[in-house]
Design a protein around this motif. Structure first.
Motif, PDB file in Angstrom:
ATOM      1  N   GLU A 233      75.936  -7.895 -72.888  1.00 15.85           N
ATOM      2  CA  GLU A 233      75.212  -7.079 -71.909  1.00 15.85           C
ATOM      3  C   GLU A 233      76.180  -6.322 -71.016  1.00 15.85           C
ATOM      4  O   GLU A 233      75.971  -5.133 -70.709  1.00 15.85           O
ATOM      5  CB  GLU A 233      74.312  -7.971 -71.051  1.00 15.85           C
ATOM      6  N   LEU A 234      77.236  -6.996 -70.591  1.00 16.79           N
ATOM      7  CA  LEU A 234      78.212  -6.358 -69.717  1.00 16.79           C
ATOM      8  C   LEU A 234      78.957  -5.243 -70.444  1.00 16.79           C
ATOM      9  O   LEU A 234      79.174  -4.160 -69.877  1.00 16.79           O
ATOM     10  CB  LEU A 234      79.191  -7.405 -69.191  1.00 16.79           C
ATOM     11  N   LEU A 235      79.353  -5.478 -71.683  1.00 15.88           N
ATOM     12  CA  LEU A 235      80.041  -4.432 -72.452  1.00 15.88           C
ATOM     13  C   LEU A 235      79.169  -3.193 -72.590  1.00 15.88           C
ATOM     14  O   LEU A 235      79.660  -2.063 -72.499  1.00 15.88           O
ATOM     15  CB  LEU A 235      80.428  -4.968 -73.825  1.00 15.88           C
ATOM     16  N   HIS A 236      77.877  -3.392 -72.792  1.00 15.61           N
ATOM     17  CA  HIS A 236      76.969  -2.239 -72.862  1.00 15.61           C
ATOM     18  C   HIS A 236      76.877  -1.546 -71.503  1.00 15.61           C
ATOM     19  O   HIS A 236      76.902  -0.307 -71.424  1.00 15.61           O
ATOM     20  CB  HIS A 236      75.579  -2.686 -73.315  1.00 15.61           C
ATOM     21  N   SER A 237      76.797  -2.332 -70.441  1.00 13.88           N
ATOM     22  CA  SER A 237      76.663  -1.750 -69.099  1.00 13.88           C
ATOM     23  C   SER A 237      77.875  -0.907 -68.734  1.00 13.88           C
ATOM     24  O   SER A 237      77.745   0.155 -68.105  1.00 13.88           O
ATOM     25  CB  SER A 237      76.471  -2.884 -68.082  1.00 13.88           C
ATOM     26  N   ILE A 238      79.075  -1.356 -69.149  1.00 14.11           N
ATOM     27  CA  ILE A 238      80.299  -0.636 -68.810  1.00 14.11           C
ATOM     28  C   ILE A 238      80.337   0.748 -69.460  1.00 14.11           C
ATOM     29  O   ILE A 238      80.943   1.673 -68.920  1.00 14.11           O
ATOM     30  CB  ILE A 238      81.529  -1.474 -69.227  1.00 14.11           C
ATOM     31  N   THR A 239      79.662   0.919 -70.595  1.00 15.39           N
ATOM     32  CA  THR A 239      79.638   2.242 -71.235  1.00 15.39           C
ATOM     33  C   THR A 239      78.883   3.263 -70.398  1.00 15.39           C
ATOM     34  O   THR A 239      79.021   4.459 -70.609  1.00 15.39           O
ATOM     35  CB  THR A 239      78.977   2.169 -72.623  1.00 15.39           C
ATOM     36  N   MET A 240      78.053   2.785 -69.466  1.00 21.15           N
ATOM     37  CA  MET A 240      77.279   3.627 -68.546  1.00 21.15           C
ATOM     38  C   MET A 240      76.246   4.500 -69.261  1.00 21.15           C
ATOM     39  O   MET A 240      75.766   5.475 -68.683  1.00 21.15           O
ATOM     40  CB  MET A 240      78.226   4.485 -67.687  1.00 21.15           C
TER      41      MET A 240
END
Length: 279
Positions: A187-194
């Motif tokens: 989830e965090l890796l996806h969020s970092i892509t913005m």
């Protein structure tokens, strides 16, 4: 056994500390993704964030609160003690059962220290790459200060390695034997892509202006988040990293280093850090 809430007899950090020089710089925001990945890859923290955090719905608010808390701990003087008490109280209710079927509590000293210690490691790593390499003696002093902050947070002496050399061995061991891939990491890796992130509320940017900026911001944040990770963890998370990526990361470091030397302190530093340094 959880951390016992108590008022520690520890003096908050002051203007003579390494932390006052290092932590207030806005460029450290480039390491936020790395620090968060290190933290949520810990099974206790990953479970707690998955069950109790709203970072996917309110990423900017969550980031703002995290940064403000850290700045209060470093630059707040007596406010640092109040902030440490607030954090302990807030984390009392964060408990549950993780995906391994094990009970967890956010005030578990191992996990609570890992959040604090991994933040320290990320600050040093980012400083070495994006600002300038920190002399080893300065890292040792910085770690001793971070340990003092750990006592303010309610940790005990025996929860934390005694010195910087001990911390390095501890950190490598946790990365090798404790961290994992999990749902919160993804989830965090996806969020970092913005890709789905709205504009920061304090920028007052309409969506039409934010839309073309977002991909570039996501690319930089993702590159920094992955590139600053310890290679063993990067491999365990199956995150691709090439020589070209490494060169791009170094170029970002060169740009931020040059830009920082030309930006006045009132813009380069967070307001809380700037006010503290101005006295």
């Amino acid at each position: 056994m959880s951390i016992e809430a108590r008022l520690p007899a520890v003096t908050p950090l002051g203007p003579d500390s390494v932390a006052w020089r290092v932590v207030g710089d806005r460029r450290l925001l480039l390491g936020a993704g790395t620090a968060l990945l290190l933290q949520v890859a810990h099974p206790v923290i990953g479970a707690g964030v998955h069950d109790h955090s709203n970072f996917t719905e309110d990423p900017w608010g969550r980031l703002d609160r995290t940064v403000d808390s850290l700045l209060s701990q470093v630059f707040g003087g007596q406010e640092a003690i109040a902030e440490a008490e607030r954090l302990r109280e807030m984390h009392k209710a964060i408990k549950g059962v993780d995906h391994h079927g094990k009970r967890y509590h956010a005030l578990n000293p191992e996990a609570y220290w890992w959040v604090h210690g991994s933040t320290f490691w990320t600050a040093v790593r980012l400083h070495d790459v994006f600002l300038f390499p920190m002399p080893r003696q300065e890292k040792s002093s910085f770690y001793a200060e971070w340990r003092r902050l750990g006592l303010l947070l309610g940790l005990r002496e025996h929860h934390m390695p005694e010195d910087f050399e001990g911390f390095e061995a501890y950190f490598d061991d946790v990365v090798a034997s404790r961290l994992e891939d999990n749902h919160t990491v993804r989830e965090l890796l996806h969020s970092i892509t913005m890709r789905d992130t709205p504009p920061p509320p304090w920028w007052f940017l309409p969506e039409t202006l934010w839309r073309p900026v977002r991909p570039a911001g996501g690319t930089v944040l993702t590159l920094c988040a992955i590139g600053l990770l310890p290679p063993p963890l990067r491999d365990r998370l199956s995150l691709k990293w090439t020589d070209a990526d490494e060169r791009r990361l170094r170029r970002i470091g060169t740009v931020t280093r040059m830009a920082g030397s030309r930006v006045p302190d009132r813009l380069r530093l967070y307001p809380k850090a700037y006010r503290a340094k101005r006295g």
